[in-house]
Design an enzyme around this catalytic site. Structure first.
Site, PDB file in Angstrom:
ATOM      1  N   LYS A 235       0.824  -1.206   0.000  1.00  0.00           N
ATOM      2  CA  LYS A 235       0.000   0.000   0.000  1.00  0.00           C
ATOM      3  C   LYS A 235       0.862   1.261   0.000  1.00  0.00           C
ATOM      4  O   LYS A 235       2.048   1.218   0.326  1.00  0.00           O
ATOM      5  CB  LYS A 235      -0.937   0.003   1.222  1.00  0.00           C
ATOM      6  CG  LYS A 235      -1.841  -1.214   1.313  1.00  0.00           C
ATOM      7  CD  LYS A 235      -2.720  -1.353   0.105  1.00  0.00           C
ATOM      8  CE  LYS A 235      -3.759  -2.435   0.177  1.00  0.00           C
ATOM      9  NZ  LYS A 235      -3.282  -3.779   0.445  1.00  0.00           N
TER      10      LYS A 235
HETATM   11  C1  PLP Z   1      -9.648  -3.366  -1.155  1.00  0.00           C
HETATM   12  C2  PLP Z   1      -9.017  -4.104  -0.025  1.00  0.00           C
HETATM   13  N1  PLP Z   1      -9.768  -4.462   1.020  1.00  0.00           N
HETATM   14  C3  PLP Z   1      -9.256  -5.131   2.055  1.00  0.00           C
HETATM   15  C4  PLP Z   1      -7.927  -5.474   2.101  1.00  0.00           C
HETATM   16  C5  PLP Z   1      -7.410  -6.236   3.264  1.00  0.00           C
HETATM   17  O1  PLP Z   1      -6.377  -5.542   3.908  1.00  0.00           O
HETATM   18  P1  PLP Z   1      -5.203  -6.362   4.632  1.00  0.00           P
HETATM   19  O2  PLP Z   1      -4.427  -7.080   3.596  1.00  0.00           O
HETATM   20  O3  PLP Z   1      -4.422  -5.307   5.322  1.00  0.00           O
HETATM   21  O4  PLP Z   1      -5.867  -7.281   5.582  1.00  0.00           O
HETATM   22  C6  PLP Z   1      -7.096  -5.121   1.040  1.00  0.00           C
HETATM   23  C7  PLP Z   1      -5.676  -5.491   1.004  1.00  0.00           C
HETATM   24  O5  PLP Z   1      -5.071  -5.664  -0.016  1.00  0.00           O
HETATM   25  C8  PLP Z   1      -7.646  -4.432  -0.064  1.00  0.00           C
HETATM   26  O6  PLP Z   1      -6.907  -4.093  -1.111  1.00  0.00           O
END
Ligand code: PLP
Length: 451
Positions: A235
């Protein structure tokens, strides 16, 4: 005429007009036209001969020092320094940065989303409408609460939730909408907020890819009732794994704190069922160390993305992600566009990507298939809890409603690049990307020779 026919024709009209502009503007970029070139995949000279992209995840001396200092301090857990530690400080600074009153940091974006679902009291028997074109983490937050994730189809030009399909899928059990700001660009939030108000639904924004993006003067994540972010390494703000919830309703955000702290409030009383989802001090220290240059990097990504988009106007057949009115700045976590094979001598996307890679530019298809096509559906429909809570009639109808044909189209046609680092490169680098795409387009007849 199908929606996809209309869409395709819209694309082509826009693309042809842009093609004309292209020819006129090419020399204005001061780069030699590549028309005579042989495709590099067939032995020609590549557009980009070597040259690296900015390293990602972002790591400067301050980031490394922050991790070292945290190790030395022995304060590794947020409860060791509840008010003054890195996690508490990050929560205050991140809330301020996005313009929210409150923030709770978590161990991931998935954990943030699940915490919000629980804090809003959404559970078995309830339904949450979201997008099939997203990370599985979006879904996981809903499934972990044993609520039913209802998937609405997309706007094929923006790759975002289509509010009209969301509306079609609202029923008496719908409790919330979870719009996903995919690629870091705003969903049509005007329409989503209107729907939510009309049907008395909560809005949990999945802003996991959308740090600092702005819609009508408000940062994403602060428009709905609660907003969630991910700080996973890829990110634009990352710390390995991490997440955050932001909101303006003190009571609700405090409930999020309690839920994420194994159900235990700041007062130390164990009040509700809750997992343990706390961010640790290392993660927060690494995030804090990146805040000083964050806005500058965000602006640079926007500047480079606009330059790339302007250059791609010259290339019929690559149509950048549609942005809604009110979009003032995007995160550009992913730079995405639609590939129109008919503008590339009917070469399939795989062949185009292969030719582009040989020119020294890596792009991919992003999400291979929508979540409506993954096996979790059979898994949950086979469990006793879903069978009991939703009943055979609703589950049969649910399975029928899962088809998302426009999402399938998007999955088949998107070309993209992870842009957190790439869009921090120079304008010349952006020109390499555009030149390579334009060269492949100009030499599209050669695509037939690539196997
Ligand atoms: C659109 C979206 N939602 C939720 C998530 C979940 O986040 P995390 O990977 O930090 O759990 C991500 C992670 O890539 C994402 O891109």
């Amino acid at each position: 005429m199908s929606t996809s026919d209309v869409t395709r024709r819209q694309f082509i009209t826009a693309a042809s007009a842009a093609g004309l502009a292209a020819t006129l503007s090419r020399s204005a970029w001061g780069r030699s036209p590549a028309t005579a070139d042989k495709l590099a995949a067939l032995g020609g000279e590549p557009v980009r001969k070597g040259g690296s992209w900015p390293a990602w995840p972002y790591r400067d001396a301050q980031v490394i020092e922050a991790a070292t200092k945290t190790a030395q301090s022995g304060v590794w857990c947020r409860i060791d320094a509840p008010q003054t530690g890195a996690v508490a400080t990050f929560e205050r600074e991140f809330a301020q940065l996005v313009g929210a009153k409150y923030c709770v940091a978590t161990g991931s974006g998935t954990q943030a989303l699940h915490t919000c679902v629980e804090a809003l009291g959404i559970g078995p028997g309830d339904e949450v409408i979201t997008s099939p074109y997203t990370d599985p983490g979006t879904l996981a937050g809903i499934l972990a609460a044993r609520a039913l994730p209802v998937l609405a189809d997309l706007d094929p030009l923006s790759f975002q939730l289509d509010p009209q399909d969301v509306e079609r899928k609202i029923n008496d059990n719908t409790r919330a909408i979870m719009p996903v700001h995919i690629m870091g660009q705003p969903v049509d939030m005007d329409a989503i907020m209107r729907l939510a108000k009309q049907h008395n639904l909560k809005v949990i924004e999945d802003a996991c890819q959308a740090h600092l993006a702005v819609h009508r003067g408000r940062k994403l994540g602060t428009i709905g009732d609660l907003g969630c972010f991910s700080f996973q390494s890829s990110k634009t703000l990352g710390c390995g794994e991490g997440g955050a919830i932001v909101g303006n309703d003190e009571e609700l955000v405090e409930r999020c704190y309690t839920v994420h702290n194994h159900g235990t409030s700041r007062a130390g009383r164990t009040e509700v069922a809750g997992p343990k989802y706390r961010m640790n001090e290392f993660e927060a220290a690494i995030l804090l160390a990146q805040l000083p240059g964050l806005a500058e990097r965000f602006a640079r990504r926007n500047e480079n993305a606009h330059h790339l988009t302007a250059r791609l106007q010259a290339c019929p057949g690559i149509v950048p992600q549609k942005l809604y009115p009110g979009t003032e700045a995007g995160t550009y976590y992913v730079y995405g566009a639609t590939y129109l094979s008919e503008q590339f001598a009917d070469a399939d996307r795989r062949t185009f990507l292969k030719a582009l890679a040989a020119e020294g530019i890596g792009m991919s298809g992003y999400i291979a298939q929508g979540l409506h096509r993954e096996p979790w559906v059979d898994h949950i429909l086979g469990t006793k809890v879903y069978q009991r809570m939703y009943g055979a009639t609703r589950l049969a109808q649910y399975r029928e409603q899962l088809a998302c044909s426009r999402c399938d189209e998007v999955c088949a046609n998107v070309v993209s690049m992870f842009a957190s680092g790439i869009l921090l490169a120079t304008q010349d680098d952006m020109d390499d990307i555009a030149d390579a795409i334009c060269k492949v387009h100009e030499q599209r007849d050669q695509l037939r020779e690539i196997s």
